[in-house]
Enzyme design. Sequence first.
Site, short mmCIF file in Angstrom:
data_model
loop_
_atom_site.label_atom_id
_atom_site.label_comp_id
_atom_site.label_asym_id
_atom_site.label_seq_id
_atom_site.Cartn_x
_atom_site.Cartn_y
_atom_site.Cartn_z
N ARG A 99 -23.43 16.96 -18.79
CA ARG A 99 -23.75 17.25 -17.39
C ARG A 99 -22.92 16.42 -16.41
O ARG A 99 -22.57 16.89 -15.32
CB ARG A 99 -25.26 17.02 -17.16
N ILE A 155 -26.14 21.53 -7.89
CA ILE A 155 -26.41 21.76 -9.31
C ILE A 155 -27.92 21.52 -9.44
O ILE A 155 -28.45 20.54 -8.91
CB ILE A 155 -25.59 20.81 -10.21
N SER A 156 -28.63 22.44 -10.10
CA SER A 156 -30.09 22.33 -10.17
C SER A 156 -30.53 21.09 -10.94
O SER A 156 -29.81 20.58 -11.80
CB SER A 156 -30.67 23.56 -10.87
N GLN A 157 -31.75 20.66 -10.63
CA GLN A 157 -32.41 19.57 -11.35
C GLN A 157 -32.45 19.94 -12.86
O GLN A 157 -32.71 21.09 -13.20
CB GLN A 157 -33.82 19.49 -10.77
N PRO A 158 -32.22 18.97 -13.75
CA PRO A 158 -32.19 19.30 -15.18
C PRO A 158 -33.45 20.06 -15.65
O PRO A 158 -33.34 21.03 -16.41
CB PRO A 158 -32.11 17.92 -15.85
#
Length: 226
Positions: free
Chosen positions: A51, A77-80
């Site tokens: 990531r 970028i979205s939260q994991p």
Amino acid sequence: MKPFFILCCSSLFIFSQDEYAGLRHRMVERQIKARGVRDQKVLEAMMTVPRHLFVPKEHRSSAYQDRPLPIGHGQTISQPYIVGFMTEAVAPDHGDKVLEIGTGSGYQAAVLAEIVKEVYTLEIIRELGSTAKERLNILGYTNINAKVSDGYHGWVEHGPFDAIVVTAAAKEIPQPLIDQLAEGGTMIIPVGPQFSVQNLVLVNKSNGAIKTKKLLAVRFVPFTRD
Ligand code: SAH
């Protein structure tokens, strides 16, 4: 002396290659698994994808934190956890063909590509789309096809898709995406007003008809149009 030198260099090399592995492992354990994501394929994929290489250099040290991060052009970028949740929700399988709308950094596409056979991903912002394409090439993701275009229309030449993952919030589910969902296929899409709370909606297609179910309140960047 020489063998020691070689050993020393190679372990340093391995260390520098994998210096984020510990953080990644902790991310999967504490943010993804602990919150209920159980699909082993998803957990393994998120353990594998680096990531930190999908975020701008200045955010690299924050790449494994429990939050979205800016990737430029006002996008994130979205939260994991959200990536893990959405990936599990579409129940990806090895032989699947998946469409993603909103390539952004390419991270979600890479997570999917670790699991399924083919990923098709569309991005509306040219610079983001081409940077992500280059990044995915460098990282060796040969099963991802990325293109710059308005994802509202889907990617009709390659449909129908076993799963569709939309990573920008739409006011309503685009009809072309419903049409390109395979029989028995699943789509996940954030639906709701822009810049407010939306719902992640799960869409299942069976006998040509769709069923929808709200899963989770979320906040995504808006689905825009050309
Ligand atoms: N999946 C991305 C997260 C991207 S954020 C990742 O893993 O990094 C959502 C992205 O959707 C943004 O890059 C935005 O530009 C893109 N987007 C918004 N509307 C779109 C549209 N109509 N078609 C394609 N991409 C769109």
